[in-house]
Write a protein that holds these residues in place. Structure first.
Motif, PDB file in Angstrom:
ATOM      1  N   ARG A  51      51.858  48.280  17.639  1.00 24.18           N
ATOM      2  CA  ARG A  51      52.600  49.515  17.837  1.00 24.18           C
ATOM      3  C   ARG A  51      51.681  50.726  17.792  1.00 24.18           C
ATOM      4  NH1 ARG A  51      57.741  49.731  17.855  1.00 24.18           N
ATOM      5  NH2 ARG A  51      57.771  51.829  17.028  1.00 24.18           N
ATOM      6  N   TYR A  52      50.551  50.594  17.126  1.00 29.40           N
ATOM      7  CA  TYR A  52      49.688  51.758  16.943  1.00 29.40           C
ATOM      8  C   TYR A  52      48.254  51.440  17.317  1.00 29.40           C
ATOM      9  CZ  TYR A  52      53.647  53.369  14.231  1.00 29.40           C
ATOM     10  OH  TYR A  52      54.893  53.736  13.851  1.00 29.40           O
ATOM     11  N   ASN A  53      47.674  52.277  18.128  1.00 29.99           N
ATOM     12  CA  ASN A  53      46.247  52.163  18.424  1.00 29.99           C
ATOM     13  C   ASN A  53      45.479  52.545  17.161  1.00 29.99           C
ATOM     14  OD1 ASN A  53      43.549  52.715  19.235  1.00 29.99           O
ATOM     15  ND2 ASN A  53      44.227  53.117  21.326  1.00 29.99           N
ATOM     16  N   ARG A  75      41.424  61.358  20.128  1.00 28.05           N
ATOM     17  CA  ARG A  75      42.726  60.879  19.675  1.00 28.05           C
ATOM     18  C   ARG A  75      43.119  61.556  18.360  1.00 28.05           C
ATOM     19  NH1 ARG A  75      44.939  56.751  22.318  1.00 28.05           N
ATOM     20  NH2 ARG A  75      43.655  55.558  23.770  1.00 28.05           N
ATOM     21  N   HIS A 116      48.612  59.045  14.242  1.00 26.20           N
ATOM     22  CA  HIS A 116      50.018  58.679  14.476  1.00 26.20           C
ATOM     23  C   HIS A 116      50.846  59.264  13.332  1.00 26.20           C
ATOM     24  CE1 HIS A 116      49.058  55.764  17.639  1.00 26.20           C
ATOM     25  NE2 HIS A 116      48.057  55.380  16.889  1.00 26.20           N
ATOM     26  N   GLU A 169      53.507  56.676  11.771  1.00 29.23           N
ATOM     27  CA  GLU A 169      53.068  55.327  11.437  1.00 29.23           C
ATOM     28  C   GLU A 169      53.516  54.932  10.033  1.00 29.23           C
ATOM     29  OE1 GLU A 169      48.930  54.736  11.928  1.00 29.23           O
ATOM     30  OE2 GLU A 169      49.013  52.585  11.533  1.00 29.23           O
ATOM     31  N   ASP A 182      39.322  58.363  23.771  1.00 34.23           N
ATOM     32  CA  ASP A 182      39.225  57.880  22.397  1.00 34.23           C
ATOM     33  C   ASP A 182      38.527  58.887  21.492  1.00 34.23           C
ATOM     34  OD1 ASP A 182      40.550  55.623  23.035  1.00 34.23           O
ATOM     35  OD2 ASP A 182      38.796  54.305  23.072  1.00 34.23           O
ATOM     36  N   GLY A 223      44.098  56.012  16.992  1.00 31.02           N
ATOM     37  CA  GLY A 223      44.971  57.172  17.065  1.00 31.02           C
ATOM     38  C   GLY A 223      45.730  57.207  18.379  1.00 31.02           C
ATOM     39  N   LYS A 224      46.570  58.218  18.536  1.00 35.30           N
ATOM     40  CA  LYS A 224      47.388  58.331  19.742  1.00 35.30           C
ATOM     41  C   LYS A 224      46.807  59.376  20.694  1.00 35.30           C
ATOM     42  CE  LYS A 224      50.754  61.828  18.142  1.00 35.30           C
ATOM     43  NZ  LYS A 224      50.566  62.764  19.255  1.00 35.30           N
ATOM     44  N   ASP A 225      47.297  59.331  21.926  1.00 31.77           N
ATOM     45  CA  ASP A 225      46.832  60.293  22.916  1.00 31.77           C
ATOM     46  C   ASP A 225      47.172  61.716  22.466  1.00 31.77           C
ATOM     47  OD1 ASP A 225      46.184  58.101  24.346  1.00 31.77           O
ATOM     48  OD2 ASP A 225      47.495  58.519  26.051  1.00 31.77           O
TER      49      ASP A 225
END
Length: 241
Positions: free
Chosen positions: A157-159, A129, A132, A135, A126, A162-164
């Motif tokens: 749909r979105y963390n 990250r 996105h 998004e 985290d 942020g994304k990995d």
């Protein structure tokens, strides 16, 4: 900054991490086998010091010498795993296009992530990250939620964090045009790659044990970690032939 572990249950245990930089060892060696010999006993020694939650990061610059390419990262990875019970979990590719001048020089370095226990090691992703990039733009921006393909449950749909990050870490610039295409990419400096390793491998106030590291101390302390410089004899276990 929100701290959240990627380990099951989100528990943050107190841990430390280890960082070994082989740049000087490679530069001073006359052969790839000499590089491996210089690290003899180090991997077993560090393995014995590590707790199951701790991680070992190894800066392993590939080299081109006397007409031959030295695949240092893979050779060291194999050597470390033969000597100890360390597990290679991943490799990070750091492009060095701007740093290398000769045509036959390696255009990238690699950082190895080795762990003692692949079921318990901590990796606080985290902390690193990234945004996105699509998004709110795909399918007219209407699909903000969906169903899981595995459990048929509604998921976001979105963390929100942020994304990995990708395995090959690049800075992407998608701001030059109005769509979400990648307009430009740029390699991250080795110092930035190390900073991200520190963020995912430790938490604030913890100790980063370093070996043969000269250039990254300010990167480590800049993230409020303690530095403990190790000497080879502190971790090196003499192996019997």
């Amino acid at each position: 900054m929100v701290k959240r572990s990627s380990t099951p249950g989100g528990k943050l245990d107190t841990n430390q991490m280890y960082l070994v930089d082989l740049s000087r060892v490679v530069s001073a060696a006359d052969s790839q086998n000499e590089v491996l010999e210089k690290t003899r006993g180090v991997w077993d020694g560090i393995y014995d010091r590590m707790e199951p939650t701790e991680t070992l990061w190894v800066v392993a610059p590939n080299d081109y010498r006397d007409g031959r390419f030295w695949p240092i990262s893979m050779a060291v990875s194999d050597y470390a795993r033969q000597e100890s019970s360390l597990t290679l979990k991943n490799t990070i590719t750091v492009h060095q296009w701007n740093e290398r001048g000769a045509d036959m020089e390696s255009a990238y370095d690699e950082i190895l992530l080795l762990v003692k226990d692949k079921r318990q090691y901590q990796f606080h992703k985290d902390e690193i990250r990234v945004a996105h990039v699509y998004e709110g733009n795909e399918w007219g921006g209407e699909r903000k939620e969906g169903n899981s393909a595995y459990h048929d449950t509604e998921v976001r749909r979105y963390n929100p964090d942020g994304k990995d990050p990708g395995n090959v870490w690049l800075e992407e610039n998608r701001t030059l045009t109005n769509n979400q295409e990648v307009d430009e990419t740029a390699s991250i400096p080795l110092e930035e790659a190390i900073r991200r390793c520190v963020l995912v491998g430790s938490t604030e106030g913890e100790t980063v044990h370093t070996l043969w590291v000269n250039d990254f101390e300010s990167v480590i302390t800049g993230e409020n970690r303690q530095v403990n410089q190790l000497e080879p004899e502190e971790v090196q276990v003499i192996q019997n032939d």
